[in-house]
Design a protein around this motif. Sequence first.
Motif, mmCIF file in Angstrom:
data_model
loop_
_atom_site.group_PDB
_atom_site.id
_atom_site.type_symbol
_atom_site.label_atom_id
_atom_site.label_comp_id
_atom_site.label_asym_id
_atom_site.label_seq_id
_atom_site.Cartn_x
_atom_site.Cartn_y
_atom_site.Cartn_z
ATOM 1 N N VAL A 1 -4.253 -15.335 6.643
ATOM 2 C CA VAL A 1 -3.246 -14.874 7.106
ATOM 3 C C VAL A 1 -2.987 -13.786 5.897
ATOM 4 O O VAL A 1 -3.013 -13.900 4.901
ATOM 5 N N LEU A 2 -2.950 -12.561 6.530
ATOM 6 C CA LEU A 2 -3.039 -11.322 6.029
ATOM 7 C C LEU A 2 -1.579 -10.663 6.056
ATOM 8 O O LEU A 2 -1.318 -10.528 7.266
ATOM 9 N N ARG A 3 -0.935 -10.002 5.225
ATOM 10 C CA ARG A 3 0.391 -9.325 5.380
ATOM 11 C C ARG A 3 0.140 -8.034 4.580
ATOM 12 O O ARG A 3 -0.295 -8.115 3.545
ATOM 13 N N LEU A 4 0.251 -6.888 5.346
ATOM 14 C CA LEU A 4 0.005 -5.475 4.813
ATOM 15 C C LEU A 4 1.525 -4.768 5.004
ATOM 16 O O LEU A 4 2.151 -4.628 6.069
ATOM 17 N N TYR A 5 1.854 -4.407 3.626
ATOM 18 C CA TYR A 5 3.341 -3.631 3.574
ATOM 19 C C TYR A 5 3.161 -2.104 3.323
ATOM 20 O O TYR A 5 2.290 -1.722 2.500
ATOM 21 N N ASP A 6 3.886 -1.466 3.781
ATOM 22 C CA ASP A 6 4.048 -0.033 3.349
ATOM 23 C C ASP A 6 5.058 -0.223 1.964
ATOM 24 O O ASP A 6 6.053 -0.899 2.264
ATOM 25 N N ALA B 1 -4.404 2.415 5.465
ATOM 26 C CA ALA B 1 -4.791 0.880 5.140
ATOM 27 C C ALA B 1 -5.077 0.297 6.400
ATOM 28 O O ALA B 1 -5.624 -0.834 6.596
ATOM 29 N N ARG B 2 -4.045 0.325 7.332
ATOM 30 C CA ARG B 2 -3.670 -0.220 8.592
ATOM 31 C C ARG B 2 -5.147 -0.158 9.240
ATOM 32 O O ARG B 2 -5.692 -1.169 9.828
ATOM 33 N N GLY B 3 -5.610 1.197 9.264
ATOM 34 C CA GLY B 3 -6.934 1.197 10.022
ATOM 35 C C GLY B 3 -7.964 0.581 9.549
ATOM 36 O O GLY B 3 -8.921 -0.269 10.363
ATOM 37 N N ALA B 4 -7.991 0.544 8.165
ATOM 38 C CA ALA B 4 -9.119 -0.200 7.557
ATOM 39 C C ALA B 4 -9.046 -1.569 7.795
ATOM 40 O O ALA B 4 -10.235 -2.368 7.820
ATOM 41 N N VAL B 5 -7.827 -2.463 7.776
ATOM 42 C CA VAL B 5 -7.824 -3.683 7.920
ATOM 43 C C VAL B 5 -8.186 -4.148 9.365
ATOM 44 O O VAL B 5 -9.017 -5.143 9.665
ATOM 45 N N THR B 6 -7.612 -3.370 10.373
ATOM 46 C CA THR B 6 -7.833 -3.657 11.651
ATOM 47 C C THR B 6 -9.333 -3.620 12.097
ATOM 48 O O THR B 6 -10.058 -4.226 12.906
ATOM 49 N N GLY B 7 -9.813 -2.382 11.492
ATOM 50 C CA GLY B 7 -11.269 -2.261 11.749
ATOM 51 C C GLY B 7 -12.379 -3.449 11.021
ATOM 52 O O GLY B 7 -13.075 -3.794 11.719
ATOM 53 N N PHE B 8 -11.774 -3.733 10.119
ATOM 54 C CA PHE B 8 -12.522 -5.375 9.470
ATOM 55 C C PHE B 8 -12.287 -6.213 10.127
ATOM 56 O O PHE B 8 -13.475 -6.903 10.385
ATOM 57 N N ILE B 9 -11.229 -6.629 10.773
ATOM 58 C CA ILE B 9 -11.013 -7.552 11.649
ATOM 59 C C ILE B 9 -11.721 -7.545 12.945
ATOM 60 O O ILE B 9 -12.384 -8.571 13.255
ATOM 61 N N ARG B 10 -11.833 -6.516 13.398
ATOM 62 C CA ARG B 10 -12.519 -5.973 14.794
ATOM 63 C C ARG B 10 -13.951 -6.397 14.416
ATOM 64 O O ARG B 10 -14.647 -7.003 15.610
ATOM 65 N N THR B 11 -14.645 -6.208 13.419
ATOM 66 C CA THR B 11 -16.125 -6.306 13.188
ATOM 67 C C THR B 11 -16.578 -7.553 12.438
ATOM 68 O O THR B 11 -17.542 -7.927 12.843
ATOM 69 N N ARG B 12 -15.370 -7.972 11.788
ATOM 70 C CA ARG B 12 -15.981 -9.414 10.940
ATOM 71 C C ARG B 12 -15.380 -10.670 11.571
ATOM 72 O O ARG B 12 -15.893 -11.670 11.212
ATOM 73 N N ALA B 13 -14.346 -10.755 12.099
ATOM 74 C CA ALA B 13 -13.424 -11.844 12.603
ATOM 75 C C ALA B 13 -14.091 -12.583 13.552
ATOM 76 O O ALA B 13 -14.594 -11.869 14.567
ATOM 77 N N VAL C 1 1.081 -1.131 0.103
ATOM 78 C CA VAL C 1 -0.048 -0.075 -0.192
ATOM 79 C C VAL C 1 1.003 1.211 -0.145
ATOM 80 O O VAL C 1 1.991 1.154 0.372
ATOM 81 N N THR C 2 0.499 2.388 -0.642
ATOM 82 C CA THR C 2 1.045 3.680 -0.642
ATOM 83 C C THR C 2 0.553 4.531 0.438
ATOM 84 O O THR C 2 1.452 5.278 1.093
ATOM 85 N N LYS C 3 -0.599 4.414 1.330
ATOM 86 C CA LYS C 3 -0.935 4.990 2.428
ATOM 87 C C LYS C 3 -1.340 4.013 3.571
ATOM 88 O O LYS C 3 -2.177 3.433 3.828
ATOM 89 N N LEU D 1 -7.159 -1.099 -1.246
ATOM 90 C CA LEU D 1 -6.006 -0.381 -0.472
ATOM 91 C C LEU D 1 -4.625 -0.302 -1.199
ATOM 92 O O LEU D 1 -4.081 0.723 -0.993
ATOM 93 N N GLY D 2 -4.479 -1.090 -2.148
ATOM 94 C CA GLY D 2 -3.031 -0.968 -2.895
ATOM 95 C C GLY D 2 -3.061 -2.203 -3.879
ATOM 96 O O GLY D 2 -3.878 -2.495 -4.274
ATOM 97 N N PHE D 3 -1.775 -2.586 -3.919
ATOM 98 C CA PHE D 3 -1.625 -3.557 -5.015
ATOM 99 C C PHE D 3 -1.343 -5.061 -4.377
ATOM 100 O O PHE D 3 -0.757 -5.301 -3.323
ATOM 101 N N VAL D 4 -2.193 -5.892 -4.694
ATOM 102 C CA VAL D 4 -2.428 -7.181 -4.219
ATOM 103 C C VAL D 4 -1.188 -8.179 -4.913
ATOM 104 O O VAL D 4 -1.465 -8.276 -6.054
ATOM 105 N N LEU D 5 -0.253 -8.674 -3.917
ATOM 106 C CA LEU D 5 0.757 -9.303 -4.503
ATOM 107 C C LEU D 5 0.502 -10.714 -4.369
ATOM 108 O O LEU D 5 1.157 -11.602 -5.085
#
Length: 355
Positions: A180-185, A52-64, A46-48, A98-102
Amino acid sequence: MRFFSRSFSWLGLFLLLSFGSISGAAAQSSTEQETYESQKRLTVGVTKYAEARGAVTGFIRTRAARVQKQEETPEQLTAEFVLPTAALPALDSLVATLGFVLENNLNAHNLTARLEELAADEQRLTMQLEYTKTRLLAPQLPAEERETLVTEAANLESRLAHARQQQQRLRTHQGQTYVVLRLYDEVSFPTGNHKVAFVNMPGVEYGYLRLDNPRAGLTSKAYQGYSIKYHFTRGKSYFNLGVYKPTEKNATDSTFINELFVINFGQDFYPRNFGRGRRQFLNLYTSYQIGGFILNRNDDQKNDFIPNLNLGLGLELVKTRHILLDNKASYFIPLDKRSRDLRGLLYQASFSFVF
């Protein structure tokens, strides 16, 4: 000497136990993942990063349904969590924005077949346990045989309990996915330590140079030609080597420049907020080229070498893992007192391929 030998022995034992604990934990984690209906692995650059971290942690908190692990650093986030399988499309939609899915891998398991296999194991172990207990009730059983049967019964009870536990776990995990999710700057991507990724990518390039102040008898209004272009990093860093010819011929003036033999080193830089060159179409970038060119004149009496610098803006038209169709415009600046006669606007278009 005895002290050092004893110290190294203790150190070796400590390392062995530590390694065994880590390997055991990794194996246990892998086995745990296989009890779910499917496993999904996601890696996203991701570039931002903060957003992106806030969006992912929010998704995990509400959906996991359950969070197994969540580790964060200033440059990356690693999370392992359990998600209802029905929520996977929502996760894919989120990471795509969020960005480029590798990496986006999904492995599914047939839990029904595994449950049937465990049920058959349970039935077989139950029958073996009942038979062993029956043998233990036999009168005048030798002590040695009794001891063997007691050990066998305990082993069967343990295996039977494990089979029942696995069945219960599989039933509980039906309809769930282990993610298993990995998010990189992308500033630190892909390795976090700024290693250079080399590539073998030759190509050809067309160039058209239009001079700002052509001088009669000395230069043509424009020069055009072809060069060999060779990318050696994914960055992109490259060399090009070629010849430009005048668009207007002049065979009478001996000082007329009839050829520019150019050699340059160049680098391109992707803007942070425009995908950082990871799209397959229309990647914007800035560039520079530094090198020089040799002037060949009609009289061939004096061939000057002049250093030059080009600053430009480019657009990758098509970019895949194997080919690159690119074009850019730059300002051609000779670093010489004759700069006024030779500077101008340079257009270049190139086609490169992975060799």
